[in-house]
Write a protein that holds these residues in place. Structure first.
Motif, short mmCIF file in Angstrom:
data_model
loop_
_atom_site.label_atom_id
_atom_site.label_comp_id
_atom_site.label_asym_id
_atom_site.label_seq_id
_atom_site.Cartn_x
_atom_site.Cartn_y
_atom_site.Cartn_z
N HIS A 96 2.16 -7.62 -4.13
CA HIS A 96 1.02 -7.05 -4.87
C HIS A 96 1.09 -5.53 -4.94
N LYS A 97 2.20 -4.96 -4.48
CA LYS A 97 2.38 -3.52 -4.67
C LYS A 97 3.48 -3.34 -5.73
N LEU A 98 4.75 -3.07 -5.29
CA LEU A 98 5.83 -2.92 -6.28
C LEU A 98 6.35 -4.30 -6.73
N ALA A 125 2.69 3.39 11.37
CA ALA A 125 2.64 1.97 10.97
C ALA A 125 1.26 1.60 10.46
N HIS A 126 1.21 0.54 9.69
CA HIS A 126 -0.06 0.08 9.12
C HIS A 126 -1.00 -0.44 10.20
N HIS A 127 -2.30 -0.24 10.01
CA HIS A 127 -3.26 -0.65 11.05
C HIS A 127 -3.26 -2.15 11.30
N THR A 187 5.88 3.79 4.12
CA THR A 187 4.66 3.98 4.91
C THR A 187 3.45 4.15 3.99
N THR A 188 2.32 3.73 4.51
CA THR A 188 1.10 3.70 3.71
C THR A 188 0.69 5.11 3.27
N ASP A 189 0.80 6.07 4.17
CA ASP A 189 0.31 7.41 3.85
C ASP A 189 1.29 8.22 3.00
N ALA A 246 8.16 -4.13 5.13
CA ALA A 246 8.59 -3.62 3.83
C ALA A 246 7.56 -3.99 2.77
N ALA A 247 6.28 -4.01 3.19
CA ALA A 247 5.19 -4.38 2.27
C ALA A 247 5.31 -3.58 0.97
N TYR A 248 5.51 -2.30 1.13
CA TYR A 248 5.54 -1.40 -0.02
C TYR A 248 6.98 -1.23 -0.55
C1 LIG Z 1 3.02 -0.45 4.93
C2 LIG Z 1 1.95 -1.50 4.77
N1 LIG Z 1 2.00 -2.60 5.52
C3 LIG Z 1 1.07 -3.57 5.40
C4 LIG Z 1 0.03 -3.45 4.53
C5 LIG Z 1 -1.02 -4.52 4.53
O1 LIG Z 1 -0.94 -5.28 3.44
P1 LIG Z 1 -2.04 -6.28 2.96
O2 LIG Z 1 -2.82 -5.52 1.96
O3 LIG Z 1 -1.24 -7.38 2.39
O4 LIG Z 1 -2.87 -6.67 4.15
C6 LIG Z 1 -0.06 -2.34 3.70
C7 LIG Z 1 -1.18 -2.21 2.74
O5 LIG Z 1 -1.47 -1.19 2.23
C8 LIG Z 1 0.92 -1.33 3.84
O6 LIG Z 1 0.86 -0.19 3.12
#
Ligand SMILES: Cc1ncc(COP(=O)(O)O)c(C=O)c1O
Length: 290
Positions: free
Chosen positions: A119-121, A12-14, A62-64, A89-91
């Motif tokens: 701001h991603k997809l 998960a994202h930090h 996931t971010t990575d 579902a940020a990404y």
């Molecule tokens: C899976 C995921 N959640 C949350 C975030 C955090 O998003 P934000 O840049 O809006 O803080 C990111 C950003 O890279 C992400 O990859």
């Protein structure tokens, strides 16, 4: 009843750790994710030993590695433990725009809350984060009356009441650009951009796989491609990335997977061409043999 306990995968994202700290909650319980996604059985075991109330966060993109946690199975586990489910579902969220790829998000509708980063997809400049709730009573805490902003008689007379729309009061009209984009491109237009980036990622993965000097971590699920030069150590991989970055030649990410360091190409530009992909490979190759 004790404080809310949040449970997240190691993938998960930090921001979950920061959010828990900011809110004065106990640090999240972290479920190991050696294969990159949150394993429902491991989650089940963690929930069985964590006192409630419980909030689980799954990740769709996931971010990575750009992977999607198995949402339907995770939703079942959450239901069995009476835990709330949040989906980050940020990404991956904008896959919903794509007829071809939206099935990857099956189960997303079972989350109580979902966040999406346009701001991603979604091709918006930051800030463009969205929170969706299934039940709008979850937003009841935002309901406040401040005479100078939303007195009842003003609202009754038709003046807009924006106080309940965001945790912030004074804010930029961030939603305007997203609304304009949706009006201009529509769901189909955005879906086509998503599809193009998904195809580009598969194309880059094909090129990496065919290249004798490069290793591909895995076929991409979203638009993230992890790769590294063959027979190289992690220190060299990190140095290649820095040299491409500081030389102004390519901006690659870095990610750990399977205990190794990988170069990360996140394909988010629908105007990238096959030539750009080849050029990226050539640049990485060129940095390898120096
Ligand atoms: C899976 C995921 N959640 C949350 C975030 C955090 O998003 P934000 O840049 O809006 O803080 C990111 C950003 O890279 C992400 O990859």
């Amino acid at each position: 009843e004790g404080p809310l306990r949040t449970v997240v995968g190691a993938n998960a994202h930090h921001s979950f750790h920061r959010a828990a700290w900011l809110l004065g909650l106990p640090a999240p319980v972290v479920v190991p994710t050696p294969h990159g996604t949150l394993d429902p059985e491991a989650l089940d075991a963690a929930l069985a030993t964590t006192p409630g109330p419980l909030l689980v966060a799954a990740t769709a993109g996931t971010t990575d590695e750009g992977l999607i946690d198995p949402l339907p199975e995770i939703a079942d586990v959450c239901a069995a433990h009476d835990a709330d489910l949040h989906a980050d579902a940020a990404y991956g969220g904008p896959l919903l725009f794509s007829r071809t790829h939206r099935r990857l998000l099956d189960g997303l509708d079972r989350a109580r809350t979902v966040t999406v980063d346009l701001h991603k997809l979604g091709w918006q400049p930051a800030a463009a984060g969205l929170l969706a709730v299934r039940d709008t009573t979850d937003l009841a805490a935002l309901a406040h009356t401040a005479d100078y902003l939303n007195a009842d008689d003003d609202t009754d007379a038709g003046l807009p009441d924006l106080l309940g729309r965001s945790p912030r009061t004074t804010r930029r009209p961030d939603v305007l650009k997203a609304a304009v984009t949706l009006r201009a491109l529509g769901r189909t237009g955005l879906g086509a951009l998503v599809d193009t980036c998904m195809d580009l990622a598969q194309d880059l993965a094909d090129r990496v796989e065919k290249h004798p000097g490069l290793d591909l971590h895995a076929r991409p699920t979203l638009t993230t491609v992890l790769f590294r030069p063959h027979d190289t150590d992690d220190t060299t991989v990190a140095a290649i990335r820095r040299s491409l970055l500081t030389g102004g030649r390519a901006v690659l990410g870095r990610a750990r997977a399977n205990g190794r360091l990988w170069l990360k190409a996140t394909l988010l530009n629908p105007h990238a061409t096959p030539g750009d992909l080849d050029q990226l490979i050539t640049l990485v190759e060129g940095s390898t043999h120096r």
